[in-house]
Design a protein around this motif. Structure first.
Motif, mmCIF file in Angstrom:
data_model
loop_
_atom_site.group_PDB
_atom_site.id
_atom_site.type_symbol
_atom_site.label_atom_id
_atom_site.label_comp_id
_atom_site.label_asym_id
_atom_site.label_seq_id
_atom_site.Cartn_x
_atom_site.Cartn_y
_atom_site.Cartn_z
ATOM 1 N N SER C 190 16.133 54.986 48.222
ATOM 2 C CA SER C 190 15.218 55.545 49.363
ATOM 3 C C SER C 190 14.650 54.061 49.875
ATOM 4 O O SER C 190 14.469 53.799 50.961
ATOM 5 C CB SER C 190 14.223 56.312 48.758
ATOM 6 O OG SER C 190 14.536 57.441 48.139
ATOM 7 N N VAL C 194 14.984 52.954 53.582
ATOM 8 C CA VAL C 194 13.808 52.544 54.595
ATOM 9 C C VAL C 194 13.721 51.339 54.990
ATOM 10 O O VAL C 194 13.423 51.172 56.153
ATOM 11 C CB VAL C 194 12.510 53.394 53.793
ATOM 12 C CG1 VAL C 194 11.317 52.884 54.670
ATOM 13 C CG2 VAL C 194 12.755 54.785 53.322
ATOM 14 N N SER C 198 14.058 50.330 58.829
ATOM 15 C CA SER C 198 12.893 49.759 59.638
ATOM 16 C C SER C 198 13.341 48.666 60.588
ATOM 17 O O SER C 198 12.673 48.426 61.622
ATOM 18 C CB SER C 198 11.606 49.394 58.688
ATOM 19 O OG SER C 198 12.058 48.486 57.882
ATOM 20 N N LEU C 261 14.486 62.043 52.974
ATOM 21 C CA LEU C 261 14.366 60.767 53.732
ATOM 22 C C LEU C 261 15.821 60.432 54.336
ATOM 23 O O LEU C 261 15.924 60.395 55.693
ATOM 24 C CB LEU C 261 14.212 59.368 53.008
ATOM 25 C CG LEU C 261 12.797 59.414 52.591
ATOM 26 C CD1 LEU C 261 12.646 57.986 51.639
ATOM 27 C CD2 LEU C 261 11.901 59.166 53.754
ATOM 28 N N PHE C 265 16.517 60.693 58.648
ATOM 29 C CA PHE C 265 17.205 59.680 59.057
ATOM 30 C C PHE C 265 18.468 60.153 59.813
ATOM 31 O O PHE C 265 18.621 59.845 61.144
ATOM 32 C CB PHE C 265 18.089 58.643 58.121
ATOM 33 C CG PHE C 265 18.426 57.624 58.592
ATOM 34 C CD1 PHE C 265 17.737 56.443 59.339
ATOM 35 C CD2 PHE C 265 19.950 57.571 58.759
ATOM 36 C CE1 PHE C 265 18.649 55.258 59.932
ATOM 37 C CE2 PHE C 265 20.617 56.497 59.236
ATOM 38 C CZ PHE C 265 19.808 55.430 60.102
#
Lengths: 166, 367, 345
Positions: C190, C194, C198, C261, C265
């Motif tokens: 994760s 992430v 980003s 997540l 996504f």
């Protein structure tokens, strides 16, 4: 504008790098010397060349009951003997040190304590010189920071590799 | 990295007229193309991504169906006749499924039929090859049967992915057979050299000849791909080959690469003779330090660039660092010597760059 | 496909796709195809191409050579000489970067070399003072020190190198400093996902929204998008597969977090690359990933609930064909719509 910022960053980087060198050199010059007994092993690193894995006898002197009460990071109090080889006295708890006693930093893993470094780098092909290593020579300052400066053989002499005496 | 992607904002009309003016197409071609372009607006070829998706789907489903047939024992996997029969059956089925798909343009039906057909041809080919191999009890039958089945289906079964996979599998099967077969161990090296020559020749012809129809594009990719696999074998399993065989393959690659430079220079743009000579010199040096992988990736880059073929260019760009790393990592020198060799090679390349700058060869624009 | 009025030949733009299509339908041969593409994308720039190529590979080889030089760990060379050598190389690179200016490829390459050499410096530092520091500290220091240069460089390759260093740092830090328990191990996916996602978001935002008057074109290369996209997708898809396959992971927060997540996504990426920034490559990758997840999901379900015989294989075969057909139909529809909207593929 970008070039000016680049200049600032570049100066900053170089200052940081050289300050780090200065700190280590100071410790090396002013630190107090002590030997720690080794238990060596050995493969190699990719980016840094040949190295030897190290372990210290000191790490096994601590019992697990003693260890359980300690924080993840801390200092050991060690006492050098007549050959300047340090042995474990107690965990440091902010108290005044007796004469000759020294501090050395450690961190805890799941099973035991570790004193860094666990490796010693040398020139490719020089492994043969270091086979006789029995002790690591450290320089320590009063705050417990330390630096491994050399490996030492059973006669308490620093090992200095020289290609000629093969 | 270097594709100048600014299009010249021509319209289709401009393009056709320019091409006719330069005699690239004649009046008849031009009107045929114009007609096609106006009619086919909005329906274009499946992009490569969708083809890959079709391939992955067919791969999984064919494995499941083969598993099913094996478990329920509809087919006796020990009987050669049965396997061959079902193999042919599945392939015929696949052919008609694809026919049906082509006749009906409706998207869902078309996609479903294509998917089933591709799955079916994969099953059919596996059974057929397995059947022939069982019948003759010879390992050599695997590549031979693949060759037969590829030759038979290539022109009949018009699917890009199938053509590519089938041809690649055949070429790789030959390589695997030569490397692993015990009975031919005496002549293994000669056979490998012959196979290498065949693959090299095939790839050179298919990738550089400009008159070929698109039917052969998957075949040319198959040759390029198996050549990469072959060179990987040479590079990694150095002990498979004795020095003479290794040198032979290196020489072949070097010669082919020099030929390629000549082809690219003659076909795309007349390079100054002197820089051409330097490029050939570079190729000879690379051949001399025996790094077939580096030569091959450079060759892919050059062909891809000359043909406007992004798959080849990207493949070459991906392989080059891998082969470079492998070469320098495994070269039998101490770190200090390696360092000298690396810095020296880098300096030579940079010198080449400054040479280009000095001769102003890096500013050449179209006449 | 669409209700748009037919365009005349003058209105249809000539581009790569058009030529490839004519070639694909065997209306022109390879020679004519190349001829047309040469007209559309004048490419008489062999010299320029070779020059870029030589610069990049040449500097890469020299950099690796320098790394090897220090890896040898010369015992005869005095410590300060080693430091002086690395630092002066860094200084030379920086000076050259100033001299060329960081808007040109050569200047950017010098800045990149200086950044790599900072890593070399840290390695040499560790070697000389036998710091034996955990490797994560090296990567952490490296990433922190060069961050300013990276920020200024406007150079995608340097960003990718920095992101690689950061990814290594995160992985090593997780392993060497966090000592994750068995239950929390999966959090690393994760975190990485992430983190990388980003930067993907940042890239798309800067490139397509252009928040300031600065030139963001340097982010435009397809490979930059590809690397960032995969670097976000893969770590986020792994916990989803784990959540499906490994029953021991059921219920642990780490697995649930990763799977949630990952799902977010996939959904967001689909939405963005379908409607906001139409992109066939990214969409197909998302759909392929969804299909693989579907395979895993149905596979686990079917093989667990139906014992033995071939039935489960048969069902899986049918499901596979159905699922992929559905995916392909959707993709082809989207492709046709994108064509109608004139999105370059």
């Amino acid at each position: 504008m970008r070039l000016q910022a680049l200049l600032v960053f570049s100066v900053l980087v170089l200052v940081v790098l050289n300050f780090e060198i200065w700190k280590k050199e100071k410790l090396k010059a002013e630190g107090q010397s002590v030997l720690l007994q080794l238990a060596p092993v050995d493969p190699r690193s990719l980016m840094q060349g040949d190295y030897m894995r190290l372990e210290y006898a000191l790490e096994d002197m601590v019992t697990s009951e003693q260890l359980d009460k300690q924080d993840k990071r801390g200092h050991l109090v060690i006492l050098p003997n007549e050959n300047n080889v340090g042995s474990f006295v107690r965990f440091y708890d902010g108290e005044e040190l007796a004469p000759k006693e020294m501090l050395i930093r450690y961190h805890k893993t799941n099973y035991d304590i570790q004193i860094v470094p666990h490796s010693f780098f040398f020139q490719e092909g020089h492994a043969k010189f270091y086979e006789s290593a029995r002790y690591g020579e450290f320089k320590c300052d009063s705050s417990g920071k330390h630096l491994l400066v050399a490996l030492v053989n059973e006669k308490f002499k620093r090992i200095i590799p020289s290609d000629e005496e093969k | 990295m270097s594709h100048p992607n600014m299009s010249t904002s021509l319209s289709a009309q401009d393009l056709l007229e320019k091409m006719q003016a330069d005699n690239a197409i004649d009046e008849k071609d031009k009107s045929a193309l114009a007609k096609y372009i106006t009619q086919s607006q909005g329906k274009s070829e499946m992009p490569i991504y969708i083809r890959i998706l079709v391939g992955v789907g067919a791969f999984f489903s064919s494995i499941f169906f083969i598993g099913f047939l094996a478990v329920v024992k509809i087919i006796d996997f020990d009987s050669a006749g049965g396997l061959i029969f079902f193999g042919l059956l599945f392939m015929t089925g696949a052919y008609f499924l694809l026919k049906m798909a082509e006749e009906n343009d409706e998207t869902v039906f078309h996609s479903f039929m294509t998917q089933c057909s591709f799955c079916s041809i994969a099953i059919g080919k596996v059974f057929f090859v397995a059947g022939l191999t069982t019948a003759f009890e010879k390992q050599a039958m695997i590549p031979l049967a693949s060759l037969i089945v590829t030759l038979f289906t290539y022109n009949l079964y018009k699917m890009f992915m199938d053509r590519f996979l089938s041809s690649t599998a055949t070429l790789l099967a030959f390589m695997a057979w030569i490397v692993s077969e015990y009975d031919i161990r005496e002549s293994r090296e000669i056979l490998l050299c012959i196979l290498f020559l065949i693959e090299m020749g095939g790839a050179s012809y298919l990738l550089t000849s400009r008159k070929l129809s698109r039917v052969f594009t998957p075949l040319s990719y198959a040759f390029a791909f198996s050549l990469c696999a072959f060179v990987w074998l040479i590079t990694v399993e150095e002990n498979v080959f004795s020095p003479p065989a290794f040198i032979f393959m290196n020489v072949v690659l070097t010669v082919a690469f020099i030929g390629l430079i000549g082809w690219a220079a003659g076909g795309a743009e007349k390079l100054k003779k002197e820089s051409l000579l330097i490029a050939c010199g570079g190729a000879v040096i690379l051949g001399f330090i025996s790094s077939p992988g580096i030569l091959l990736s450079l060759a892919l880059l050059v062909v891809g660039y000359a043909r406007h073929d992004r798959i080849l260019t990207q493949g070459g760009a991906l392989l080059l660092p891998i082969y470079l790393l492998h070469y320098y990592y495994n070269i039998d020198l101490t770190l200090a010597e390696k360092s000298a060799v690396l810095i020296f090679s880098g300096a030579v390349l940079l010198a080449g760059r400054f040479y280009l700058r000095w001769r102003q060869l890096d500013r050449e624009v179209a006449a | 496909m669409s209700d748009k009025p037919e365009l005349s030949l003058e209105q249809i733009p000539a581009n790569r796709a058009l030529v490839e299509e004519l070639y694909g339908h065997n209306l022109i041969n390879q020679e004519t195809r190349e001829y047309a593409l040469d007209l559309l994308y004048p490419r008489s720039k062999w010299g320029l191409w070779a020059s870029y190529f030589l610069s990049i590979i040449g500097s890469a080889l020299i950099l690796v050579g320098i790394i090897y030089f220090f890896a040898f760990n010369w015992s005869k060379v005095p410590i300060m000489a080693k430091f002086a050598l690395v630092e002066s190389t860094i200084l030379i690179c920086l000076a050259c970067a100033f001299w060329r200016g960081i808007d040109r490829l050569s200047g950017k390459l010098f800045l990149l070399s200086a950044s790599v050499l900072v890593g070399v410096f840290l390695a040499v530092f560790g070697q000389i003072y036998q710091t034996g520091a955990d490797a994560y500290q090296l990567f952490m220091g490296w990433a922190a020190l060069i961050f300013g240069w990276v920020l200024l460089s406007q150079f995608a390759a340097l960003w990718i190198i920095w992101l690689t260093i950061m990814n290594l740092f995160i992985c090593l830090y997780w392993d060497q400093a966090v000592f994750p328990s068995h239950q929390s191990e999966a959090f690393i996916f994760s975190i990485l996902g992430v983190f990388n996602a980003s930067f993907l978001v940042l890239r798309e935002f800067l490139l397509y929204k252009k928040p300031s008057s600065m030139n963001w074109d340097w982010l435009g290369a397809v490979w930059v998008q590809g690397i960032l996209f995969l670097a976000a997708l893969i770590p986020l898809a792994i916990p989803m597969h784990q959540a499906i396959w490994e029953s021991s992971y059921e219920g642990t927060l780490a697995a649930i977090c990763g799977a949630v997540l990952g799902t977010i996504f996939h959904v967001l990426a689909f939405w963005v690359y379908r409607f906001k920034i139409p992109n066939m490559g990214a969409l197909s990758t998302i759909i392929l990933s969804l299909c693989l997840l579907g395979e895993a999901f149905f596979g686990r379900f079917v093989f667990k609930s139906i014992d033995g015989d071939g039935l489960s294989f048969f069902i899986m075969g049918v499901i596979t064909i159905a699922m992929f057909t559905f995916a392909i139909v959707q993709l082809r529809r989207i492709h046709a719509q994108m064509e109608a909207e004139n999105v370059p593929s």
